[in-house]
Enzyme design. Structure first.
Site, mmCIF file in Angstrom:
data_model
loop_
_atom_site.group_PDB
_atom_site.id
_atom_site.type_symbol
_atom_site.label_atom_id
_atom_site.label_comp_id
_atom_site.label_asym_id
_atom_site.label_seq_id
_atom_site.Cartn_x
_atom_site.Cartn_y
_atom_site.Cartn_z
ATOM 1 N N LYS A 110 0.845 -1.209 0.000
ATOM 2 C CA LYS A 110 0.000 0.000 0.000
ATOM 3 C C LYS A 110 0.873 1.249 0.000
ATOM 4 O O LYS A 110 2.076 1.175 0.292
ATOM 5 C CB LYS A 110 -0.890 -0.031 1.240
ATOM 6 C CG LYS A 110 -0.080 -0.008 2.538
ATOM 7 C CD LYS A 110 -0.871 -0.561 3.707
ATOM 8 C CE LYS A 110 -0.065 -0.450 4.983
ATOM 9 N NZ LYS A 110 -0.608 -1.287 6.046
ATOM 10 N N ARG B 172 -9.611 -0.256 15.083
ATOM 11 C CA ARG B 172 -9.638 0.480 13.820
ATOM 12 C C ARG B 172 -10.820 0.007 12.977
ATOM 13 O O ARG B 172 -11.824 0.678 12.890
ATOM 14 C CB ARG B 172 -8.297 0.279 13.093
ATOM 15 C CG ARG B 172 -8.064 1.200 11.936
ATOM 16 C CD ARG B 172 -6.610 1.219 11.482
ATOM 17 N NE ARG B 172 -6.114 -0.082 11.039
ATOM 18 C CZ ARG B 172 -4.869 -0.286 10.606
ATOM 19 N NH1 ARG B 172 -4.002 0.713 10.579
ATOM 20 N NH2 ARG B 172 -4.475 -1.494 10.226
ATOM 21 N N HIS C 290 -5.347 -7.744 13.271
ATOM 22 C CA HIS C 290 -4.139 -6.919 13.189
ATOM 23 C C HIS C 290 -3.717 -6.532 14.604
ATOM 24 O O HIS C 290 -4.555 -6.163 15.422
ATOM 25 C CB HIS C 290 -4.449 -5.677 12.345
ATOM 26 C CG HIS C 290 -3.247 -4.863 11.970
ATOM 27 N ND1 HIS C 290 -2.182 -5.387 11.266
ATOM 28 C CD2 HIS C 290 -2.941 -3.559 12.194
ATOM 29 C CE1 HIS C 290 -1.276 -4.427 11.072
ATOM 30 N NE2 HIS C 290 -1.707 -3.316 11.630
ATOM 31 N N ARG D 1 1.203 -11.042 6.937
ATOM 32 C CA ARG D 1 1.164 -9.839 6.091
ATOM 33 C C ARG D 1 2.423 -9.039 6.395
ATOM 34 O O ARG D 1 2.551 -8.402 7.427
ATOM 35 C CB ARG D 1 -0.109 -9.031 6.380
ATOM 36 C CG ARG D 1 -1.401 -9.803 6.074
ATOM 37 C CD ARG D 1 -2.643 -8.952 6.319
ATOM 38 N NE ARG D 1 -2.634 -8.303 7.621
ATOM 39 C CZ ARG D 1 -3.008 -8.874 8.765
ATOM 40 N NH1 ARG D 1 -3.459 -10.120 8.763
ATOM 41 N NH2 ARG D 1 -2.949 -8.203 9.894
ATOM 42 N N TYR E 91 15.443 32.033 4.072
ATOM 43 C CA TYR E 91 14.288 32.820 4.539
ATOM 44 C C TYR E 91 14.437 33.176 6.010
ATOM 45 O O TYR E 91 14.826 32.334 6.826
ATOM 46 C CB TYR E 91 13.002 32.017 4.357
ATOM 47 C CG TYR E 91 12.574 31.896 2.908
ATOM 48 C CD1 TYR E 91 12.219 33.019 2.175
ATOM 49 C CD2 TYR E 91 12.528 30.656 2.291
ATOM 50 C CE1 TYR E 91 11.817 32.909 0.848
ATOM 51 C CE2 TYR E 91 12.130 30.524 0.969
ATOM 52 C CZ TYR E 91 11.778 31.662 0.254
ATOM 53 O OH TYR E 91 11.386 31.537 -1.063
ATOM 54 N N CYS F 88 13.890 25.364 2.072
ATOM 55 C CA CYS F 88 12.937 25.980 1.132
ATOM 56 C C CYS F 88 12.133 24.884 0.431
ATOM 57 O O CYS F 88 12.333 23.699 0.681
ATOM 58 C CB CYS F 88 13.684 26.809 0.090
ATOM 59 S SG CYS F 88 14.893 27.947 0.784
ATOM 60 N N ASP G 281 12.228 23.932 -2.681
ATOM 61 C CA ASP G 281 12.956 23.165 -3.700
ATOM 62 C C ASP G 281 14.445 23.026 -3.433
ATOM 63 O O ASP G 281 15.144 22.343 -4.172
ATOM 64 C CB ASP G 281 12.798 23.851 -5.065
ATOM 65 C CG ASP G 281 11.396 24.348 -5.289
ATOM 66 O OD1 ASP G 281 10.488 23.495 -5.281
ATOM 67 O OD2 ASP G 281 11.208 25.568 -5.419
HETATM 68 C C1 LIG Z 1 0.094 -2.206 6.625
HETATM 69 C C2 LIG Z 1 -0.499 -3.424 7.196
HETATM 70 C C3 LIG Z 1 0.300 -4.541 7.464
HETATM 71 C C4 LIG Z 1 1.797 -4.531 7.365
HETATM 72 O O1 LIG Z 1 2.329 -4.013 8.567
HETATM 73 P P1 LIG Z 1 3.918 -3.934 8.793
HETATM 74 O O2 LIG Z 1 4.053 -3.482 10.200
HETATM 75 O O3 LIG Z 1 4.421 -2.923 7.825
HETATM 76 O O4 LIG Z 1 4.456 -5.267 8.538
HETATM 77 C C5 LIG Z 1 -0.345 -5.698 7.892
HETATM 78 N N1 LIG Z 1 -1.685 -5.726 8.065
HETATM 79 C C6 LIG Z 1 -2.474 -4.659 7.836
HETATM 80 C C7 LIG Z 1 -3.938 -4.777 8.058
HETATM 81 C C8 LIG Z 1 -1.909 -3.476 7.408
HETATM 82 O O5 LIG Z 1 -2.697 -2.419 7.183
#
Ligand SMILES: *Cc1c(COP(=O)(O)O)cnc(C)c1O
Length: 377
Positions: free
Chosen positions: A40, A138, A169, A225, A271, A317, A319
């Protein structure tokens, strides 16, 4: 937005060999489990397509993203890959997911009802991953009542939904204290029990992010994941400390001096004229600024020139920024903002520490104006 040219001399290098090595390293621990790579947010700023391609070549089983838009972008590049959307998707778009063979995450009874009707009308079947909120707070199913309501809808639309996964998660898998992690595990297992009537042999349980998958291989059920570790970064200092993995950092950020001059004592920089040269000083101008994601808070941080640390002086700045050099270097001399230069190294973690944030955020904030150059060896 991506330029067809690259004349500015400011670029990010992404080492795809490092990405592959990191994937292969985690694969050793999970020879038979499903590895979703989290790509992502433009693969954490590294580039959706090249990173996904490298990860798939190195043996990743599936790509995981946050939105249907990201999934569709990847589907166009990878017609055969297995792709999961981990965030919430508007149920009106389920047919688009089906037509692109994209797997969606769902957790609301109302969602299943709406999506089920759409799918039934079109005689389509959607691959679904049920999300359990075991303590992240979440998205996901939190209560038993919610679980029963979802099961009822899934049962009602048994031809419309294919139960591809159930997952959760973790909020604290990267910290020393494991009590919250264990609490989440227990909660998740309780929920799994409730879902057993609608589980099929194809339903994969995947619970671990990088932190959990690196630390608790025995806890991971059918899949993991893997996100931040793919990019060679540790999810936290705690994980780095206890980990036996030697990850390979993939991202570096480079530029070249555009201008070099000698300042007299009392002369000012940038600046607000907030920086004043105390003695005769060599000042270099680097063509990168907050418009590239090198934000103003990085004033006072260092860059590497010929292996020497050079402080960013005066305000950054949009750029350009200025650095104080140990001596007068020629225009065109390489400047390293992240990565190795002359035996010295600035890690993404150093930048994150300076900004009091986490390493995840750093490559993500480097904007598209900075071209990503891919190293394949
Ligand atoms: C981004 C994400 C992960 C990966 O997490 P890491 O800490 O980068 O390994 C796994 N599960 C979900 C639901 C995520 O959104």
């Amino acid at each position: 937005m991506e330029f067809s040219t690259n004349f500015r001399h400011t670029w990010a290098e992404v080492d795809l060999t490092a990405i592959k090595k990191n994937l292969k390293m985690i694969r050793q621990n999970y020879p038979n489990k499903r590895i979703y790579v989290a790509v992502k947010a433009n693969a954490y700023g590294h580039g959706y397509i090249p990173v996904s391609e490298a990860a798939l070549e190195a043996g990743a089983d599936a790509l995981a993203v946050a939105s249907l838009d990201e999934a569709i972008l990847l589907r166009d590049a990878f017609p055969e890959a297995s792709i999961l959307v981990m965030g919430w998707t508007d149920p009106r778009y389920v047919s688009i997911a089906v037509e692109s063979n994209i797997e969606l995450t769902a957790f609301q009874a109302e969602w299943f009802s709406q999506a089920g009707s759409v799918l039934k009308d079109k005689q389509e079947q959607l691959k679904i991953h049920i999300k359990i909120d075991s303590g992240m707070g979440r998205i996901g199913i939190k209560t038993k009542e919610e679980a029963y309501a979802v099961i009822e809808e899934v049962t009602k639309f048994s031809s419309e939904f294919e139960m591809s996964g159930i997952f959760t998660h973790f909020a604290t898998a990267d910290s020393f204290d494991l009590s919250y992690y264990e609490k989440q595990m227990n909660y998740f297992y309780g929920m799994l029990e409730i879902f057993s009537p609608i589980r099929t042999p194809e339903t994969q349980i995947h619970i671990g992010n990088t932190a959990a998958s690196m630390r608790f291989p025995d806890d991971m059920v059918d899949g993991i994941r893997f996100g931040i570790g793919l990019y060679g970064l540790y999810p936290s200092k705690e994980v780095e400390e206890v980990s036996s993995y030697q990850l390979n950092e993939a991202f570096s950020l480079q530029s070249r001096l555009a201008h070099v001059k000698k300042m007299k004592p009392g002369e000012h920089i940038s600046y607000g004229a907030t920086y004043e040269a105390e003695t005769e000083e060599w000042i270099g101008t680097v063509p990168i600024g907050y418009g590239d994601g090198w934000i103003r808070k990085l004033q006072g941080f260092e860059v590497l020139v010929e292996g020497e640390k050079s402080e960013i002086v005066g305000r950054i700045c949009m750029d350009q920024l200025m650095v104080r050099l140990p001596k007068g270097y020629p225009v065109g001399t390489k400047v390293t903002l992240i990565g190795e230069n002359g035996g010295q190294r600035i890690r993404i973690d150093d930048v994150a520490d300076y900004l009091e944030t986490i390493n995840y955020e750093i490559p993500c904030i480097i904007t598209n104006r900075v071209p990503r150059i891919y190293l394949t060896n």
